[in-house]
Motif scaffolding. Structure first.
Motif, PDB file in Angstrom:
ATOM      1  N   LEU A   8       0.825  -1.203   0.000  1.00  0.00           N
ATOM      2  CA  LEU A   8       0.000   0.000   0.000  1.00  0.00           C
ATOM      3  C   LEU A   8       0.858   1.252   0.000  1.00  0.00           C
ATOM      4  CD1 LEU A   8      -2.694  -1.129   2.575  1.00  0.00           C
ATOM      5  CD2 LEU A   8      -3.004  -0.823   0.120  1.00  0.00           C
ATOM      6  N   ALA A   9       1.891   1.245   0.824  1.00  0.00           N
ATOM      7  CA  ALA A   9       2.735   2.429   0.905  1.00  0.00           C
ATOM      8  C   ALA A   9       3.414   2.705  -0.424  1.00  0.00           C
ATOM      9  CB  ALA A   9       3.784   2.240   2.002  1.00  0.00           C
ATOM     10  N   GLY A  10       3.747   1.648  -1.122  1.00  0.00           N
ATOM     11  CA  GLY A  10       4.385   1.821  -2.422  1.00  0.00           C
ATOM     12  C   GLY A  10       3.422   2.182  -3.510  1.00  0.00           C
ATOM     13  N   THR A  28      -4.891   1.104  -8.240  1.00  0.00           N
ATOM     14  CA  THR A  28      -3.743   0.764  -7.403  1.00  0.00           C
ATOM     15  C   THR A  28      -4.241   0.229  -6.067  1.00  0.00           C
ATOM     16  OG1 THR A  28      -3.562   2.917  -6.360  1.00  0.00           O
ATOM     17  CG2 THR A  28      -2.441   2.632  -8.487  1.00  0.00           C
ATOM     18  N   LEU A  29      -3.384  -0.479  -5.391  1.00  0.00           N
ATOM     19  CA  LEU A  29      -3.734  -0.948  -4.058  1.00  0.00           C
ATOM     20  C   LEU A  29      -3.990   0.223  -3.115  1.00  0.00           C
ATOM     21  CD1 LEU A  29      -1.415  -4.006  -3.371  1.00  0.00           C
ATOM     22  CD2 LEU A  29      -3.881  -3.979  -3.657  1.00  0.00           C
ATOM     23  N   GLN A  30      -3.261   1.298  -3.310  1.00  0.00           N
ATOM     24  CA  GLN A  30      -3.481   2.473  -2.483  1.00  0.00           C
ATOM     25  C   GLN A  30      -4.881   3.034  -2.697  1.00  0.00           C
ATOM     26  OE1 GLN A  30      -1.685   6.684  -2.927  1.00  0.00           O
ATOM     27  NE2 GLN A  30      -0.159   5.517  -1.761  1.00  0.00           N
ATOM     28  N   ASP A  31      -5.331   3.086  -3.953  1.00  0.00           N
ATOM     29  CA  ASP A  31      -6.679   3.569  -4.227  1.00  0.00           C
ATOM     30  C   ASP A  31      -7.728   2.611  -3.673  1.00  0.00           C
ATOM     31  OD1 ASP A  31      -5.916   5.913  -5.440  1.00  0.00           O
ATOM     32  OD2 ASP A  31      -5.938   5.095  -7.466  1.00  0.00           O
ATOM     33  N   ARG A  55      -9.998   9.591  -9.308  1.00  0.00           N
ATOM     34  CA  ARG A  55      -9.757   9.796  -7.879  1.00  0.00           C
ATOM     35  C   ARG A  55     -10.217  11.172  -7.402  1.00  0.00           C
ATOM     36  NH1 ARG A  55      -5.864  11.470  -4.053  1.00  0.00           N
ATOM     37  NH2 ARG A  55      -5.510   9.933  -2.395  1.00  0.00           N
ATOM     38  N   GLU A  56      -9.815  12.231  -8.077  1.00  0.00           N
ATOM     39  CA  GLU A  56     -10.109  13.575  -7.593  1.00  0.00           C
ATOM     40  C   GLU A  56     -11.595  13.883  -7.632  1.00  0.00           C
ATOM     41  OE1 GLU A  56      -7.998  15.549  -6.037  1.00  0.00           O
ATOM     42  OE2 GLU A  56      -6.630  13.843  -6.261  1.00  0.00           O
TER      43      GLU A  56
END
Length: 504
Positions: A8-10, A28-31, A55-56
């Motif tokens: 996630l951090a990456g 992405t995993l972060q999203d 996203r935005e």
């Protein structure tokens, strides 16, 4: 082994979902973790909306939801059919007050006891209906962040359904909070102050000159605004209680008979009544500021003082960060959120935006242990996506089993937000059993009472495109090994919903 947090951090790019591959950016995993954190749980529909909007735009929509958020038709029909949603809190309170008076006036003891029991049962049914509406909105409303904040603020301004007639009022109280959940804190604080559920729960309905009751004044300062240890004194509590005297409840349709000079000072809003005949008009010194005796204007001034106090900004920022980020939120994050609270005069979306844009928030994605409400809602959302349940009773039962029932916290402090309160072995065993019920499709979520098994069958589909394209890459080797040993789809679902990765 690469941990989920490292991935996630990456922000490693993921392959796009099968239903989202038409010239749209990869997820992405972060999203994925972002959507999971800001909603009641990620599911294919939420991911599809995120990818469609970007996203935005998705974040803007969550921070500034439309005034009238549209629920799926099936969910809205269920909510609209509930009597508790079709009447105002004032009308319901009047009806049940009359029902109680009739029951108490019955001469025959046995008949009176039966009538009182019917009265209590009917009030409890109002609370069950309010919980049903709350669950349906939480599961299916498009403004998911607003729904999470509705729960957060209800918990912050907690009332318990079991006191007096609050069972009748709790649905209206939550609806009021929902209207202000993404507005300004000062408006929300005033709205809770004027609601009969709060006035009854913390006894300000009994607060009158000559009979001052300090309960509500103390909790406003300790829980709702400044927080414990923020510098206020017992004298401040006493002065605020005097300021709040006369703010109470009146279910009668007519203005009370008062002296002519007091009549212009009456403030009425539904069941709320500020009665100047019950108010202490003496001058007060509150948090170092003089509050001249003037009636309801004193309450307005006191709330202005509280909402502008730096301790309130810090307390509210800290509670929001605790809810979304970590048990011990980073001090610099709280500082920035508190500063934004002050700069915007308590504009809640601006404080949330400050948090969401922060690197500390991004680093925390996917690590926050789910409290019981988030766990159950996320499991149902993941298992059934946008297929609307028709029976919320199992959900209400699960929340009660996990000691987090809606409207059921006895004390004004609300349910704890720290992970340690919800991670005991007993809690985990109960979660495993709930995971089995959800994972097997045996809970009756799609069976209305009395349908004798004729309701539309529904089996949870957790091995969906979202899982194969995204979720599975978050799993540890141990979790993958456990899932590989599943002997049936039901067993696999249970193991997945019980996994450490799904718990956070």
């Amino acid at each position: 082994m690469i941990s989920r947090r490292s991935l996630l951090a990456g922000g490693l790019a993921m392959a796009a979902l099968p239903y989202a591959r038409a010239a749209r950016p990869d997820l992405t995993l972060q999203d994925l973790a972002l959507v999971d954190t800001l909603t009641w749980g990620v599911n294919p529909s939420a991911v599809n909306e995120f990818l469609t909007s970007g996203r935005e735009q998705w974040l803007r929509g969550q921070l500034r939801p439309p005034a009238a958020s549209r629920l799926p038709q099936s969910a809205q029909q269920q909510i609209s059919a509930l009597p508790v949603t079709r009447r105002s809190g004032l009308d319901l309170a009047r009806d049940f007050d009359a029902m109680g008076r009739v029951a108490n006036g019955i001469v025959d003891p046995a008949t009176r006891a039966d009538a009182k029991k019917l009265h209590q049962t009917a009030m409890s049914d109002m609370a069950h209906q309010a919980a049903s509406a709350s669950i349906l909105r939480a599961l299916y409303a498009p403004d998911q962040l607003g729904e999470r904040m509705t729960w957060f603020w209800f918990n912050h301004f907690n009332v318990h359904q079991g006191k007096g007639n609050i069972r009748v009022l709790v649905g209206d109280y939550e609806h009021m909070i929902r209207r202000h959940a993404m507005g300004r804190f000062r408006d929300l604080l005033m709205a809770t102050l004027r609601h009969p559920a709060m006035l009854r729960f913390l006894d300000n309905a009994d607060n009158a000159v000559g009979h001052i009751n300090e309960n509500y004044a103390r909790e406003i300062m300790e829980l709702h605004t400044m927080g414990v240890g923020s510098g206020y004194t017992q004298q401040d509590v006493e002065q605020l209680a005097r300021i709040l005297s006369g703010a109470g409840i009146d279910l009668h349709p007519d203005i009370p008979k008062l002296k002519p000079e007091w009549q212009p000072l009456v403030v009425r809003d539904g069941a709320f009544l500020f009665n100047p005949a019950r108010h202490d008009f003496g001058d007060k010194i509150f948090l170092g500021q003089t509050v001249k005796g003037g009636g309801f204007a004193e309450i307005e001034q006191a709330l202005d003082i509280l909402c502008a106090h730096p301790a309130t900004a810090r307390h509210i920022a800290g509670r929001i960060a605790l809810y979304f980020v970590a048990d011990d939120p980073p001090k610099p994050l709280i500082d920035r959120m508190a500063r934004r609270f002050t700069e915007t005069k308590g504009h809640i979306p601006s404080v949330l935006k400050e948090m969401i844009r922060a690197p500390e928030f991004t680093a925390s994605l996917g690590t926050r242990f789910k409290d019981p409400v988030r766990y159950i809602y996320s499991a149902v959302r993941m298992a059934y996506d946008d297929k609307v349940i028709v029976n919320t009773a199992p959900v209400q039962g699960w929340l009660n089993r996990l000691s987090a029932g809606l409207f059921n916290r006895l004390t004004p402090d609300g349910y704890p937000l720290e992970s340690s309160a919800w991670s005991s072995s007993g809690q985990m065993m109960t979660r495993f059993d709930i995971a089995r019920q959800i994972g097997s499709g045996s809970a009756g979520l799609f069976k209305t009472p009395g349908d004798n098994g004729t309701g539309e069958p529904a089996f949870p589909v957790l091995q969906n495109g979202l899982y194969f394209d995204t979720w599975q890459r978050t799993l540890s080797e141990q979790t993958r090994a456990a899932l590989d040993k599943a002997t049936s789809p039901q067993d696999w679902n249970t193991l997945f919903l019980s996994s450490p990765e799904f718990m956070s």
